[in-house]
Enzyme design. Structure first.
Site, mmCIF file in Angstrom:
data_model
loop_
_atom_site.group_PDB
_atom_site.id
_atom_site.type_symbol
_atom_site.label_atom_id
_atom_site.label_comp_id
_atom_site.label_asym_id
_atom_site.label_seq_id
_atom_site.Cartn_x
_atom_site.Cartn_y
_atom_site.Cartn_z
ATOM 1 N N HIS A 1 -11.122 -6.297 9.144
ATOM 2 C CA HIS A 1 -11.862 -6.096 7.888
ATOM 3 C C HIS A 1 -13.146 -5.321 8.165
ATOM 4 O O HIS A 1 -14.100 -5.422 7.399
ATOM 5 C CB HIS A 1 -12.225 -7.445 7.237
ATOM 6 C CG HIS A 1 -11.062 -8.162 6.640
ATOM 7 N ND1 HIS A 1 -10.134 -8.820 7.394
ATOM 8 C CD2 HIS A 1 -10.674 -8.329 5.349
ATOM 9 C CE1 HIS A 1 -9.218 -9.365 6.607
ATOM 10 N NE2 HIS A 1 -9.516 -9.083 5.357
ATOM 11 N N GLU A 4 0.817 -1.221 0.000
ATOM 12 C CA GLU A 4 0.000 0.000 0.000
ATOM 13 C C GLU A 4 0.848 1.268 0.000
ATOM 14 O O GLU A 4 0.526 2.243 -0.688
ATOM 15 C CB GLU A 4 -0.946 0.001 1.209
ATOM 16 C CG GLU A 4 -2.128 -0.955 1.106
ATOM 17 C CD GLU A 4 -1.778 -2.428 1.309
ATOM 18 O OE1 GLU A 4 -0.598 -2.721 1.623
ATOM 19 O OE2 GLU A 4 -2.650 -3.292 1.157
#
Ligand SMILES: Cc1ncc(C[n+]2csc(CCOP(=O)(O)OP(=O)(O)O)c2C)c(N)n1
Length: 666
Positions: free
Chosen positions: A473, A406
């Site tokens: 998540h 990322e």
């Protein structure tokens, strides 16, 4: 510790006398500047800087080997890159002194700036993030079919950072023409290489990336120049990254105050014999290229050059403060022209996922320089299938599957933006943005304020709980960014806003976090215009209107509020913020004024969330309209639990309904 070379052997190859003398002059400039700065430091006239004394041949070799319009991304010891690119010296000194005509209007120090005109992108203090920006610039060059190389520097210490690994890996996988120069000087601040990494040389490390790696004698100007020039010529035709390890030594402390006590005296003495300038000078004298007279003329010329620039910088007045300028420069100027949907245009029933996909597709058509990047977004269409079919429609160059990194991808997005591209980065889940956090809050968010560049990047953040997906998540992490000046944050609650806000975010040259609730993707649908349209950034909307209380919320909170209001059968304004940064103070004030009772609802944990800020503002600015305490409800201050019952307890829905009832009855 890199092996000490026995001596420097110069080979001029086909360089003319004039070229050799030009290199010599170029090499002298940063040394003479540092000599002068040392005197000024001792006189208390300037502040500290990071010395490149002893390492000058690397910067000077590199800067002279490249074309003028090829980007260089230096580190803190590369004064020679700035002088080699002929930046006005008086501006450089003003920069060091925090004056207005420096490159950052007094907002950042030393070498922390860039200049697009000079094709230089300066660092942020964190060092490693530089590498991925070079990847982005090289990617932009590749996509525009410009045959150019990009050079980025790193110290051997900074090579321990994850960003070093990510930057090299992306360049290797995407075959980007980047030269990664590691200045291997044996120390990172006071820590010797042996305590930094377990390999001896970067020639052992580079091949692990599938990358060609070359080791050069960094104190030998002719070797640096020749290797980089030859490499660059080849890489322009055969694009690929190359790691260049330049062996050198830093003859001064990390910064002047830190001294060099941690370096054994004998090592200092050995390296002093390999000084890049003295040795080159000797070689030029021995070969008859440099005589005493030319040496004196050059020395005088450089002295005057430095003193004249210093006189100008010292004569410049100390910076004065101007509040509006400070506040305005945080964001790139952007006058949004809202594109309203054509009322006669066709509408289709779209779920939130379809609306997001629609926006991306239309923005890709509208902006040929918009690049999408994310894990599995190519062939696979992304884990939520939002980019399904995009690769086939727009090609692999613009719809890019990324390695799992990322930070490097966000840095690459910034590099693209510096070259006039737009970038959208999809986080696979908003939770994973923590791995790219530094690039967002320190690079994207601050670059306009620091040196007036756009970070034309939208980061899409599939967020939210309620699906039993556990602590990694499900998080709501908008508040992590809400606190950072320079970012904009939008968070739609329905398909219409999802499309219009994403289009607006992509239009705007400022960096955005676009939150999209996973729980809404396929559960909420509406008839929305097929045409391209945008929504005004910073503008809230009333999701429903009523008289007795105001519920201020966003995202999934809007749907919970609608349900609670129906269940309790009360008359309430539900204000959907839509944009969290900058948030709509006028709309907040108007609803509080109207009902006199307000509750803020957020899915995020309660402490330090968006509601904390907005409720504090209401208490301060709307006190006279209030008939009840300002209330807040949010999730528990725990990580998001996995088991459904635990998650239900975690989320604020039940607590909110109870509190709303109390508020209505207050
Ligand atoms: C992420 C981060 N951690 C720590 C620092 C503090 N720091 C600044 S320079 C430096 C040493 C860097 O060593 P190296 O990359 O070898 O470069 P050198 O200074 O030797 O040229 C350190 C630890 C920093 N700037 N950024």
């Amino acid at each position: 510790m890199p092996k000490l070379p026995e001596k420097l052997t110069f080979d001029r190859k086909k360089l003319s006398d004039t070229q050799l003398l030009d290199l010599y002059e170029s090499l002298l400039i940063p040394r003479k500047i540092e000599e002068k700065m040392l005197i000024l430091l001792r006189q208390g006239k300037i502040s500290k800087w990071f010395s490149g004394w002893g390492q000058e041949a690397i910067s000077i070799g590199v800067v002279n080997a490249l074309e003028e319009d090829e980007f260089i991304l230096p580190m803190h010891r590369n004064l020679g890159i700035f002088t080699g690119r002929k930046m006005p010296l008086e501006r450089l000194f003003s920069q060091f002194q925090g004056k207005l005509s420096g490159f950052t209007k007094g907002r950042d120090r030393s070498f922390h700036f860039g200049s697009i005109a000079h094709h230089v992108v300066g660092m942020i203090s964190h060092l490693g993030p530089q590498l991925a920006i070079a990847d982005g610039i090289a990617l932009a060059n590749t996509l525009s079919k410009e045959k150019k190389v990009t050079v980025v520097f790193s110290g051997d210490g900074a090579s321990s950072e994850g960003d070093f690994h990510e930057g090299l890996n992306v360049a290797a996988v995407w075959k980007l023409p980047v030269i990664f120069v590691v200045e291997h000087n044996g120390y990172g601040l006071s820590t010797p290489s042996e305590e930094q990494f377990a390999f001896k040389n970067f020639t052992d490390k580079g091949p692990g990336y599938g990358m060609e790696t070359i080791c050069i004698q960094g104190n030998n100007i002719l070797e640096v120049y020749d290797v980089i020039k030859t490499l660059a010529e080849d890489m322009r035709e055969n694009p690929r990254p190359v790691l260049v390890e330049a062996i050198t030594f830093r003859m001064r402390g990390h910064e002047e105050a830190s001294g060099t006590k941690y370096v054994p005296k004998s090592l200092m003495e050995d390296w002093a014999k390999l000084d890049p300038i003295e040795n080159f000078e000797k070689y030029l004298e021995e070969t008859g290229v440099l005589d005493q007279k030319t040496k004196e003329i050059l020395s005088k010329k450089i002295k005057k050059f430095i003193n004249d620039a210093l006189d100008i910088a010292f004569a410049e007045e100390t910076i004065t403060t101007d509040l509006p300028t400070e506040l305005n420069d945080v964001y790139a100027p952007f006058n949004q022209h809202v594109t309203s949907p054509d009322l006669s245009s066709l509408k289709s029933d779209k779920r939130v996922v379809d609306a997001i996909s629609d926006s991306l597709r239309q923005s890709m058509e509208k902006y040929p320089k918009l690049i999408l990047m994310g894990q599995d977004i190519g062939e696979y269409g992304g884990v939520f299938k939002i980019t399904d079919g995009f690769k086939a429609q727009f090609g692999a160059n613009r719809v890019r599957n990324t390695p799992l990194c990322e930070s490097a991808i966000i840095g690459t997005a910034l590099g693209l933006s510096l070259k006039g591209f737009k970038a959208m980065v999809e986080m696979q889940f908003a939770d994973f943005v923590s791995v790219g956090f530094n690039q967002i809050v320190n690079n994207l968010a601050k670059i306009h304020y620091r040196w007036a560049q756009n970070a034309d990047v939208v980061i899409r953040m599939p967020t939210g709980a309620g699906m039993s997906a556990g602590p990694f998540h499900s998080q709501s992490n908008e508040a992590w960014f809400f606190h950072t000046p320079g970012l904009k944050i939008v968070y739609p609650s329905n398909p219409y806003d999802a499309k219009g806000l994403l289009n607006a975010a992509i239009e705007d040259p400022n960096p955005y976090l676009y939150f999209e609730h996973k729980g809404m993707y396929r559960s909420i649908n509406a008839e929305i215009p097929d045409d391209y349209y945008t929504i005004e950034i910073g503008k809230a909307a009333l999701a429903s209107e009523g008289e007795s209380v105001s519920i201020i919320t966003y995202g999934m909170g809007v749907h919970w509020a609608v349900k609670a209001v129906a269940e309790l059968d009360i008359s309430a304004d539900i204000l959907d913020l839509r944009t969290l940064l900058p948030w709509d103070k006028e709309a907040v004030k108007a609803t509080v004024k109207k009902t006199g009772k307000v509750i803020f609802l957020q899915e995020d944990c309660l402490t330090g969330g968006i509601g904390a800020e907005i409720c504090a503002w209401i208490s301060e600015h709307c006190f006279e309209f209030l008939d009840a305490p300002v209330m807040r409800e949010g999730s528990l201050d725990t990580p998001v639990p996995f088991a459904s019952l635990l998650e239900k307890q975690f989320l604020p829905i039940n607590r909110f309904t109870k509190k709303l009832k109390e508020l209505a009855a207050y």
